[in-house]
Design a protein around this motif. Structure first.
Motif, PDB file in Angstrom:
ATOM      1  N   VAL A  54       0.853  -1.189   0.000  1.00 23.97           N
ATOM      2  CA  VAL A  54       0.000   0.000   0.000  1.00 23.97           C
ATOM      3  C   VAL A  54       0.888   1.239   0.000  1.00 23.97           C
ATOM      4  CG1 VAL A  54      -1.907  -1.115   1.213  1.00 23.97           C
ATOM      5  CG2 VAL A  54      -0.129   0.058   2.536  1.00 23.97           C
ATOM      6  N   SER A  55       0.278   2.405  -0.266  1.00 23.77           N
ATOM      7  CA  SER A  55       1.004   3.668  -0.191  1.00 23.77           C
ATOM      8  C   SER A  55       1.286   4.005   1.265  1.00 23.77           C
ATOM      9  CB  SER A  55       0.195   4.781  -0.843  1.00 23.77           C
ATOM     10  OG  SER A  55      -0.985   5.021  -0.096  1.00 23.77           O
ATOM     11  N   SER A  57       0.645   6.843   2.827  1.00 25.37           N
ATOM     12  CA  SER A  57      -0.503   7.511   3.452  1.00 25.37           C
ATOM     13  C   SER A  57      -1.577   6.502   3.839  1.00 25.37           C
ATOM     14  CB  SER A  57      -1.078   8.576   2.513  1.00 25.37           C
ATOM     15  OG  SER A  57      -1.537   7.993   1.314  1.00 25.37           O
ATOM     16  N   GLN A  58      -1.799   5.489   3.000  1.00 24.44           N
ATOM     17  CA  GLN A  58      -2.785   4.462   3.342  1.00 24.44           C
ATOM     18  C   GLN A  58      -2.302   3.625   4.523  1.00 24.44           C
ATOM     19  OE1 GLN A  58      -4.166   2.045   0.075  1.00 24.44           O
ATOM     20  NE2 GLN A  58      -5.075   0.531   1.432  1.00 24.44           N
ATOM     21  N   ARG A  61      -2.952   5.723   7.561  1.00 25.33           N
ATOM     22  CA  ARG A  61      -4.386   5.814   7.833  1.00 25.33           C
ATOM     23  C   ARG A  61      -4.937   4.504   8.391  1.00 25.33           C
ATOM     24  NH1 ARG A  61      -5.666   7.665   3.272  1.00 25.33           N
ATOM     25  NH2 ARG A  61      -6.273   5.725   2.245  1.00 25.33           N
ATOM     26  N   ASP A  62      -4.559   3.388   7.752  1.00 30.71           N
ATOM     27  CA  ASP A  62      -5.067   2.089   8.204  1.00 30.71           C
ATOM     28  C   ASP A  62      -4.555   1.740   9.599  1.00 30.71           C
ATOM     29  OD1 ASP A  62      -6.340   1.980   5.812  1.00 30.71           O
ATOM     30  OD2 ASP A  62      -5.161   0.337   4.964  1.00 30.71           O
ATOM     31  N   CYS A  97     -13.622   7.291   6.589  1.00 25.97           N
ATOM     32  CA  CYS A  97     -12.489   6.376   6.383  1.00 25.97           C
ATOM     33  C   CYS A  97     -12.725   5.030   7.058  1.00 25.97           C
ATOM     34  CB  CYS A  97     -11.201   7.009   6.908  1.00 25.97           C
ATOM     35  SG  CYS A  97     -10.657   8.465   5.985  1.00 25.97           S
ATOM     36  N   LEU A 101     -12.956   1.312   5.194  1.00 29.99           N
ATOM     37  CA  LEU A 101     -12.045   0.202   5.490  1.00 29.99           C
ATOM     38  C   LEU A 101     -12.786  -1.034   5.984  1.00 29.99           C
ATOM     39  CD1 LEU A 101      -9.158  -0.873   5.736  1.00 29.99           C
ATOM     40  CD2 LEU A 101      -9.087   0.048   8.056  1.00 29.99           C
ATOM     41  N   GLN A 151     -14.032  -3.846  -0.546  1.00 31.93           N
ATOM     42  CA  GLN A 151     -12.923  -2.926  -0.745  1.00 31.93           C
ATOM     43  C   GLN A 151     -11.716  -3.525  -1.464  1.00 31.93           C
ATOM     44  OE1 GLN A 151     -12.959   0.324   0.021  1.00 31.93           O
ATOM     45  NE2 GLN A 151     -15.107   0.046   0.520  1.00 31.93           N
ATOM     46  N   TYR A 160     -10.373   2.933  -5.284  1.00 31.44           N
ATOM     47  CA  TYR A 160      -9.937   4.299  -5.554  1.00 31.44           C
ATOM     48  C   TYR A 160     -10.932   5.318  -5.022  1.00 31.44           C
ATOM     49  CZ  TYR A 160      -6.845   1.693  -8.652  1.00 31.44           C
ATOM     50  OH  TYR A 160      -5.922   0.813  -9.156  1.00 31.44           O
ATOM     51  N   GLU A 684       2.445   9.877  -3.689  1.00 24.61           N
ATOM     52  CA  GLU A 684       1.432   8.836  -3.724  1.00 24.61           C
ATOM     53  C   GLU A 684       0.930   8.573  -5.137  1.00 24.61           C
ATOM     54  OE1 GLU A 684       1.359   7.316  -1.037  1.00 24.61           O
ATOM     55  OE2 GLU A 684       2.377   8.865   0.082  1.00 24.61           O
TER      56      GLU A 684
END
Length: 686
Positions: A54-55, A57-58, A61-62, A97, A101, A151, A160, A684
């Protein structure tokens, strides 16, 4: 994705420890994490992408959301308290968010499961099912986690956000003459969805390639970088419309809504609005009252006028010649004859006239463009197509400052207008240079026009993003996108020589840049743009003899063809000609350069005049002008790379004042670069 190695797992654990220490700090993001592990953003991105798939930022966040999941098991904490505790400054954004998820809102977390890892494992392990087994799958998923859609899958692993593409509708009728009507239904749904700011909607040009295309929905979704796809097929038989529509979650290749509509042709306008409304409800996108009002707006109540409009629109979209464009104008005129207040038809005629002139030196339809744009706005001053047409009237006249407000309004009323975004990036790239705005609009334009109708146009779109990136100092990212550009069209010479300069920005090796440009020029020796670029590199090398040879060829060709192009480099030509003893010609080119400066409307006017004043020995004036230029926030990366070795500035370049200004300009540029990086999350884009 392959299983992470032991070293990767150790690295991810280290990142999680750092994030835990900064959990409540909402400002602790990608840049801060990169600093904490002593890595560049790009290296951190690649390492996390390899280890976690994953990126960055993801990943951040996750991780925050996983901590939130655990906290929500405690009955005495509120959603608001948890959101702030894990670094979300907005409870509504945290809720959004969390739902994306896990598939359910944070307030319901305790009801479904106690084990966060088990939910994630089960959600990511759902594989594609046949349509026959879809109902069982959906029921099981709903019982398990209260979710409506999914997802990701192991095949793509990607979603996306709130993004959608409306694929070309299929004409089910044996009468091919009905194709324009079915395409019109598709266009109407697309146009309605484009008006929603929260939703990213891919352009029609990007989806057209998937007409009769056998690719899977997952593959199409990944190529277009969208979460949802709309498929449709229908026919018109007499006064009856039969239309089948389904909304598909691309990553799962699963329809989450499908319906057959049978309506009278007189109900076509209500049908279009109904479909758009159902789609927005299923994907839970927020539609503001203003957006809903624009979606519900009818451009005509006259079915005959509407039918003519659809025919004209089909002709305009498929036009390849001037004659085709003229035919579309004739059909649109019939629509206006039926409904004299049909704003969309007026705007469409205006665009047809623009395309008639776009590649013509003599703009014979400028008045027509202006008249029909005005008529469109007379009947609907919020019509994005009319606003774009009016902006193009001013752009064609060279009055870019008056064009911009119309494009800005168009993007308010249609945030997903690929045309408006492309024209905005064009203005900020060429007419009123502004590197930051150029990049913002080029990036957004690429999101909407992910893949154009042909590989050459797609190549140009990626090239523009690459150019905008490097001008803002994002060299690695620019190199990434220029490679994509060249992959789509290896014959794109613009991309070829832009790549040469990007590699110069990376390595700062002028000789290598010269060799690359000479190789590009050898591919097509008639390219005057490449010829003058080679001459300029020799100029910066202070190889006056070689620079003169290239400039001589350029000047002779420019005169022979009677072209008034690249007058901005006449100062450099004058300098080189003087160095090789061509004094008389040198003076002529310096006069031409001064004349160019006088009519140059861009902020670079101060720099051009500074170079001129430096050359003629007016060093005090040159320093004053350079100081003004150095403080302008539109200074791009090329200035940092070349101005400290610019021959025209030799008379001031070694002074302490110049060096101080250059250093200040450099510091300011990188401060803006870092701010832009945080705002856009440039890395990203990989």
């Amino acid at each position: 994705m392959t299983e992470p190695s032991e070293k990767d797992l150790e690295f991810l654990t280290r990142l999680k420890d750092i994030l835990t220490s900064n959990l409540s700090n909402e400002d602790f993001g990608v840049s801060e994490l990169a600093d904490a592990v002593n890595m560049s953003r790009s290296n951190l991105l690649r390492r996390v992408k390899k280890a976690a798939g994953v990126s960055v930022s993801q990943f951040i966040r996750d991780f925050r959301l996983s901590k939130a999941f655990i906290m929500l098991q405690e009955s005495d904490v509120t959603v608001s308290e948890v959101s702030y505790a894990v670094g979300f400054g907005s409870t509504s954004y945290f809720t959004k968010c969390f739902r994306e998820l896990y598939g359910f809102p944070p307030g319901e977390a305790a009801q479904y499961a106690k084990n966060h890892e088990e939910i994630v494992r089960r959600r990511s392990s759902i594989k594609k099912y046949t349509f026959a087994g879809l109902l069982v799958l959906a029921v099981a998923a709903l019982i398990y986690a209260g979710i409506t859609y999914f997802q990701g899958t192991p095949e793509s692993g990607l979603t996306y956000g709130k993004s959608i593409a409306v694929l070309p509708f299929v004409n089910n009728s044996n009468d091919v003459g009905n194709t324009y009507f079915v395409n019109g239904l598709m266009e109407s749904v697309l146009n309605d969805l484009q008006k929603i700011e929260e939703l990213k909607v891919v352009s029609r040009t990007s989806v057209e390639q998937y007409r009769n295309n056998p690719k899977s929905m997952t593959a199409i979704g990944d190529e277009l970088r969208v979460t949802y796809l709309v498929e449709g097929s229908g026919q018109k038989v007499g006064d009856q419309i039969v239309l089948n529509v389904q909304l598909i979650h691309a990553a799962m290749d699963i329809p989450i809504w499908s319906e057959e509509f049978r309506r009278d042709a007189s109900d076509v306008f209500e049908l279009q609005k109904e479909i758009s409304k159902i789609i927005t409800q299923f994907i839970e996108v927020m539609v503001t009252p203003e957006e809903e009002e624009r979606i519900n707006k009818r451009y005509t109540n006259n079915l005959i006028a509407y039918d003519y409009f659809l025919q004209g629109f089909e002709a305009l979209n498929n036009s390849k010649t001037q004659v085709d464009l003229e035919v579309s104008v004739e059909i649109f005129a019939k629509a206006i004859k039926e409904d004299s207040a049909y704003s969309r038809a007026y705007a469409a005629i205006a665009m047809a006239y623009y395309y008639m002139d776009v590649f013509q030196a003599n703009k014979t339809h400028l008045d027509d463009l202006n008249y029909f744009a005005d008529q469109a706005l007379l009947y609907d001053d919020e019509l994005a197509q009319g606003l774009i047409a009016k902006s193009l009237y001013y752009r064609t006249k060279g009055d870019c400052e008056r064009a911009i407000p119309y494009l800005e309004k168009a993007l308010v009323y249609n945030p997903n207008s690929g045309l408006a975004l492309n024209f905005m990036s064009d203005i900020y790239a060429l007419c009123l240079p502004d590197t930051e705005k150029y990049l913002i609009h080029a990036l957004k334009g690429l999101e909407i026009n992910t893949i154009a109708s042909d590989s050459a146009t797609t190549s140009i779109n990626y090239m523009h993003v690459s150019n905008a990136l490097v001008q803002n100092g994002f060299v690695e990212e620019a190199e990434h996108f220029i490679k994509i550009s060249k992959k789509f069209d290896p014959s794109n010479i613009f991309a070829d020589y832009l790549e040469a300069y990007i590699l110069y920005a990376r390595d700062q090796d002028l000789q290598a840049t010269r060799e690359r440009l000479e190789k590009t020029l050898a591919r097509d020796t008639t390219r005057l743009d490449v010829l003058q670029e080679v001459a300029k590199v020799c100029y910066y090398q202070r190889d006056w003899k070689s620079s003169y040879a290239y400039f001589r060829s350029f000047v002779d060709a420019r005169d022979r063809l009677n072209l008034a192009i690249f007058k901005n480099i006449d100062g450099e030509i004058a300098y080189v000609f003087d160095k090789v003893g061509k004094t008389k010609e040198s003076k002529k080119f310096m006069v031409s350069y001064r004349e160019f400066i006088d009519v140059n409307p861009n902020f670079s006017k101060d720099l051009d005049m500074a170079m001129y004043q430096s050359y003629i020995g007016e060093t005090e004036k040159a320093m004053q002008l350079f100081e003004t230029y150095s403080k302008d926030p539109r200074v791009n990366y090329w200035s940092l790379l070349f101005l400290d070795s610019e021959p025209l500035l030799d008379n001031i370049r070694e002074t302490e004042d110049f060096k101080a200004l250059f250093q200040s300009m450099t510091s300011s540029f990188w401060e803006r670069h870092e701010a832009l990086e945080k705002t856009l999350g440039i890395i990203e884009l990989y």
